[in-house]
Design a protein around this motif. Structure first.
Motif, PDB file in Angstrom:
ATOM      1  N   VAL A 162       0.856  -1.185   0.000  1.00  0.00           N
ATOM      2  CA  VAL A 162       0.000   0.000   0.000  1.00  0.00           C
ATOM      3  C   VAL A 162       0.889   1.230   0.000  1.00  0.00           C
ATOM      4  O   VAL A 162       1.876   1.286   0.719  1.00  0.00           O
ATOM      5  CB  VAL A 162      -0.913  -0.010   1.245  1.00  0.00           C
ATOM      6  N   PRO A 163       0.622   2.240  -0.832  1.00  0.00           N
ATOM      7  CA  PRO A 163       1.498   3.399  -0.951  1.00  0.00           C
ATOM      8  C   PRO A 163       1.459   4.245   0.305  1.00  0.00           C
ATOM      9  O   PRO A 163       0.511   4.189   1.083  1.00  0.00           O
ATOM     10  CB  PRO A 163       0.895   4.178  -2.132  1.00  0.00           C
ATOM     11  N   PRO A 164       2.512   5.044   0.521  1.00  0.00           N
ATOM     12  CA  PRO A 164       2.493   5.947   1.670  1.00  0.00           C
ATOM     13  C   PRO A 164       1.425   6.999   1.502  1.00  0.00           C
ATOM     14  O   PRO A 164       1.036   7.338   0.386  1.00  0.00           O
ATOM     15  CB  PRO A 164       3.899   6.583   1.638  1.00  0.00           C
ATOM     16  N   GLU A 165       0.911   7.500   2.628  1.00  0.00           N
ATOM     17  CA  GLU A 165      -0.113   8.538   2.576  1.00  0.00           C
ATOM     18  C   GLU A 165       0.462   9.794   1.950  1.00  0.00           C
ATOM     19  O   GLU A 165       1.563  10.232   2.293  1.00  0.00           O
ATOM     20  CB  GLU A 165      -0.598   8.874   4.007  1.00  0.00           C
ATOM     21  N   PRO A 166      -0.247  10.422   1.015  1.00  0.00           N
ATOM     22  CA  PRO A 166       0.246  11.667   0.431  1.00  0.00           C
ATOM     23  C   PRO A 166       0.255  12.775   1.462  1.00  0.00           C
ATOM     24  O   PRO A 166      -0.584  12.820   2.361  1.00  0.00           O
ATOM     25  CB  PRO A 166      -0.772  11.960  -0.684  1.00  0.00           C
ATOM     26  N   SER A 167       1.213  13.668   1.328  1.00  0.00           N
ATOM     27  CA  SER A 167       1.345  14.755   2.291  1.00  0.00           C
ATOM     28  C   SER A 167       1.011  16.076   1.633  1.00  0.00           C
ATOM     29  O   SER A 167       1.468  16.373   0.527  1.00  0.00           O
ATOM     30  CB  SER A 167       2.789  14.812   2.827  1.00  0.00           C
ATOM     31  N   ALA A 168       0.221  16.875   2.311  1.00  0.00           N
ATOM     32  CA  ALA A 168      -0.124  18.200   1.788  1.00  0.00           C
ATOM     33  C   ALA A 168       1.105  19.088   1.729  1.00  0.00           C
ATOM     34  O   ALA A 168       1.154  20.047   0.964  1.00  0.00           O
ATOM     35  CB  ALA A 168      -1.185  18.849   2.682  1.00  0.00           C
ATOM     36  N   GLU A 169       2.140  18.780   2.546  1.00  0.00           N
ATOM     37  CA  GLU A 169       3.333  19.610   2.554  1.00  0.00           C
ATOM     38  C   GLU A 169       4.151  19.440   1.278  1.00  0.00           C
ATOM     39  O   GLU A 169       5.097  20.182   1.039  1.00  0.00           O
ATOM     40  CB  GLU A 169       4.200  19.268   3.780  1.00  0.00           C
ATOM     41  N   ASP A 170       3.817  18.418   0.456  1.00  0.00           N
ATOM     42  CA  ASP A 170       4.536  18.215  -0.789  1.00  0.00           C
ATOM     43  C   ASP A 170       4.215  19.301  -1.808  1.00  0.00           C
ATOM     44  O   ASP A 170       4.928  19.454  -2.790  1.00  0.00           O
ATOM     45  CB  ASP A 170       4.176  16.848  -1.394  1.00  0.00           C
ATOM     46  N   VAL A 171       3.149  20.049  -1.600  1.00  0.00           N
ATOM     47  CA  VAL A 171       2.735  21.085  -2.546  1.00  0.00           C
ATOM     48  C   VAL A 171       3.394  22.403  -2.160  1.00  0.00           C
ATOM     49  O   VAL A 171       3.326  22.834  -1.008  1.00  0.00           O
ATOM     50  CB  VAL A 171       1.196  21.246  -2.546  1.00  0.00           C
ATOM     51  N   ASP A 172       4.064  23.032  -3.129  1.00  0.00           N
ATOM     52  CA  ASP A 172       4.789  24.270  -2.857  1.00  0.00           C
ATOM     53  C   ASP A 172       3.824  25.422  -2.622  1.00  0.00           C
ATOM     54  O   ASP A 172       2.868  25.621  -3.372  1.00  0.00           O
ATOM     55  CB  ASP A 172       5.709  24.615  -4.038  1.00  0.00           C
ATOM     56  N   ASP A 250       0.354  16.713  -9.707  1.00  0.00           N
ATOM     57  CA  ASP A 250       0.255  16.842  -8.250  1.00  0.00           C
ATOM     58  C   ASP A 250      -0.928  16.057  -7.694  1.00  0.00           C
ATOM     59  O   ASP A 250      -0.986  15.808  -6.491  1.00  0.00           O
ATOM     60  CB  ASP A 250       0.092  18.320  -7.853  1.00  0.00           C
ATOM     61  N   VAL A 251      -1.858  15.702  -8.566  1.00  0.00           N
ATOM     62  CA  VAL A 251      -3.093  15.051  -8.111  1.00  0.00           C
ATOM     63  C   VAL A 251      -3.149  13.590  -8.533  1.00  0.00           C
ATOM     64  O   VAL A 251      -3.316  12.696  -7.697  1.00  0.00           O
ATOM     65  CB  VAL A 251      -4.338  15.804  -8.651  1.00  0.00           C
ATOM     66  N   LEU A 252      -3.035  13.335  -9.830  1.00  0.00           N
ATOM     67  CA  LEU A 252      -3.236  11.982 -10.324  1.00  0.00           C
ATOM     68  C   LEU A 252      -2.133  11.048  -9.860  1.00  0.00           C
ATOM     69  O   LEU A 252      -0.951  11.394  -9.870  1.00  0.00           O
ATOM     70  CB  LEU A 252      -3.317  11.979 -11.847  1.00  0.00           C
ATOM     71  N   ASP A 253      -2.537   9.864  -9.447  1.00  0.00           N
ATOM     72  CA  ASP A 253      -1.617   8.871  -8.901  1.00  0.00           C
ATOM     73  C   ASP A 253      -2.006   7.500  -9.432  1.00  0.00           C
ATOM     74  O   ASP A 253      -3.173   7.234  -9.723  1.00  0.00           O
ATOM     75  CB  ASP A 253      -1.686   8.886  -7.367  1.00  0.00           C
ATOM     76  N   MET A 254      -1.027   6.612  -9.535  1.00  0.00           N
ATOM     77  CA  MET A 254      -1.294   5.273 -10.054  1.00  0.00           C
ATOM     78  C   MET A 254      -2.109   4.420  -9.099  1.00  0.00           C
ATOM     79  O   MET A 254      -2.736   3.449  -9.483  1.00  0.00           O
ATOM     80  CB  MET A 254       0.028   4.554 -10.348  1.00  0.00           C
ATOM     81  N   TRP A 255      -2.142   4.789  -7.796  1.00  0.00           N
ATOM     82  CA  TRP A 255      -2.814   3.957  -6.797  1.00  0.00           C
ATOM     83  C   TRP A 255      -4.295   4.322  -6.703  1.00  0.00           C
ATOM     84  O   TRP A 255      -4.662   5.492  -6.696  1.00  0.00           O
ATOM     85  CB  TRP A 255      -2.169   4.133  -5.427  1.00  0.00           C
ATOM     86  N   ILE A 256      -5.119   3.319  -6.598  1.00  0.00           N
ATOM     87  CA  ILE A 256      -6.548   3.549  -6.430  1.00  0.00           C
ATOM     88  C   ILE A 256      -6.788   4.317  -5.134  1.00  0.00           C
ATOM     89  O   ILE A 256      -6.332   3.925  -4.070  1.00  0.00           O
ATOM     90  CB  ILE A 256      -7.315   2.209  -6.384  1.00  0.00           C
ATOM     91  N   GLY A 257      -7.479   5.431  -5.220  1.00  0.00           N
ATOM     92  CA  GLY A 257      -7.824   6.225  -4.051  1.00  0.00           C
ATOM     93  C   GLY A 257      -6.813   7.289  -3.686  1.00  0.00           C
ATOM     94  O   GLY A 257      -7.132   8.223  -2.945  1.00  0.00           O
ATOM     95  N   SER A 258      -5.582   7.174  -4.187  1.00  0.00           N
ATOM     96  CA  SER A 258      -4.559   8.147  -3.805  1.00  0.00           C
ATOM     97  C   SER A 258      -4.764   9.505  -4.454  1.00  0.00           C
ATOM     98  O   SER A 258      -4.404  10.531  -3.877  1.00  0.00           O
ATOM     99  CB  SER A 258      -3.163   7.617  -4.163  1.00  0.00           C
TER     100      SER A 258
END
Length: 458
Positions: A162-172, A250-258
């Motif tokens: 399962v992928p790591p949770e995305p972080s809002a801090e990744d967005v500049d 910044d939004v689309l990800d290969m993982w379902i739900g991510s």
């Protein structure tokens, strides 16, 4: 696996001669020629079939593929772009578009088109193209198990963590210093933004007295290169607010739900940084019409986007949402509902005073700039976008640099230099207006494109 034999192709040709009006048979012949590596013959067969069935999208995609196989990128791109304007374009159209964009060096757009194709039809996935783009296609062995996450690499399905949770801090988060004064022209659009965004922050008590929340959304549309992104950044600078520019990657990800989690994280960060301008460029890639989607993944992202705009889980007070698109006709109608993007602004190419102002800004500090006839140059650049004007300035400067290298003496720019450069630039807005005209005339429900008709004087 061996390709089709000459005997097979000869038999198909004989069958077509007997039944020339058999569309499936003619398609099969053309596809077989492609599979046999006989792209030139396939091109002729597709063209002959299109003459009989001009609205068949599969035939047009086959023709574009035949062009591509022969190295005819330009005609292939023309056919692909025509297909992409249709709601029933096969997913393979975007895959071919991705190949054409990759060949042209536009990797970011190629990735976007490929991901949209696979989202619409997982069967369109191409492992070889995925590898070249650095994209791993998502696949699910058991569609009833929402928690089962897998990816496809080189055509083989394997289990993944399962992928790591995305972080809002990744967005500049930026703090732009550019202001409206640094943006030439667009006075009507600036006035709308002031009313919707700037005045509420300057006079919060007045707006709250009428029960108006501080925030909301504005959708800007128009030809590319007309300053929509620059204006969004200037809006943040005008109110000393944070600025978050959101791209599709910044939004689309290969993982379902991510992808949905990424989107929520971006909105969450903007809420914590309020007042903050959240800017979605090419928003139609994230908010495309759900009627055009066959798979659920893209629909989930759109539903999440709508939920965030509505502030279902958290208030958007102080979050100012700007979005830009060159293709508003591809946007899901739900985004135009009041409370979401309830202001839809047409951003046309700059008018004559706007072009003069843009040229003054671009040429500030350049040799000869104070003596230029900006009124004359504005007349010479009718229909030019801001990007086109930048191309004019670059051409004129490059010509002066060549002269300076030859003569050893730098000389100032003249109005003639810029007028000559303008003569070599074709306005990039023409193609956009050719497309927009059809939508404005024949798909203008509710007067959505009245401003386009007014601008084109139709």
């Amino acid at each position: 696996m061996p390709g089709p034999t000459d005997a097979t192709i000869a038999a198909l040709r004989a069958a077509v001669d007997v039944s020339p009006d058999n569309l499936p048979l003619r398609k099969h012949l053309a596809d077989t020629l492609l599979d046999a590596g006989r792209a030139e013959e396939a091109e002729r067969e597709f063209k002959a079939s299109i003459a009989r069935w001009p609205d068949d999208a599969a035939l047009k995609l086959g023709l574009a593929t035949a062009f591509w196989r022969q190295g005819k990128a330009s005609p292939a791109l023309v056919v692909v772009e025509e297909l992409l304007r249709q709601s029933d374009a096969p997913a393979g159209t975007r895959v071919l578009h991705a190949r054409l964009l990759l060949a042209a060096g536009d990797v970011e757009r190629a990735v976007r088109q490929y991901m949209l194709a696979v989202d619409a039809d997982p069967g369109a996935a191409d492992p070889e193209l995925s590898s070249r783009l650095g994209v791993r296609d998502r696949s699910r062995r058991d569609e009833d198990d929402d928690d089962d996450r897998r990816d496809v690499v080189d055509g083989r399905v394997r289990a993944s963590a399962v992928p790591p949770e995305p972080s809002a801090e990744d967005v500049d988060l930026e703090r732009p210093v550019v202001r409206f004064a640094d943006v030439g022209g667009m006075d009507a659009v600036k006035d709308e933004i002031r009313l919707k965004i700037i005045h509420p922050l300057a006079h919060p008590e007045l707006y709250r007295a009428y029960g108006k929340a501080i925030g909301g959304g504005i959708l800007m549309y128009g030809p590319p290169g007309c300053g929509k992104t620059h204006l969004a950044r200037a809006t943040a600078g005008e109110i000393n607010a944070g600025f978050v520019a959101v791209g599709i990657n910044d939004v689309l990800d290969m993982w379902i739900g991510s992808s949905e989690k990424n989107l929520h994280g971006i909105f969450d960060r903007a809420r914590r940084a309020a007042p903050c301008v959240l800017f979605f460029d090419e928003v139609d890639a994230l908010a495309a019409s759900r009627t055009d989607m066959r798979q659920g993944a893209g629909r989930h992202v759109i539903n999440q986007f709508l939920s965030e705009l509505d502030g279902v889980q958290a208030s958007n007070d102080g979050v100012l949402i700007l979005a830009a698109t060159n293709a508003p006709w591809h946007l899901d109608p739900a985004f135009r509902r009041p409370g979401r993007f309830d202001r839809i602004l047409f951003v046309p190419p700059p008018d004559a005073p706007g072009r003069a102002a843009i040229l003054r800004t671009m040429l500030a500090g350049k040799p000869g700039a104070p003596d230029l006839d900006y009124t004359l140059l504005a007349k010479k650049t009718d229909g030019f976008s801001g990007a086109d004007l930048k191309a004019v300035v670059d051409r004129a400067i490059e010509a002066k640099l060549r002269d300076a290298m030859r003569d050893g003496i730098p000389k100032p720019l003249t109005s003639k230099d810029l007028a000559t450069a303008a003569g070599g630039v074709i306005p990039s807005t023409r193609e956009w207006f050719a497309t927009a005209r059809n939508y404005a005339l024949y798909a203008n429900q509710g007067g959505a494109y009245d401003e386009v008709l007014k601008h084109m004087k139709l």
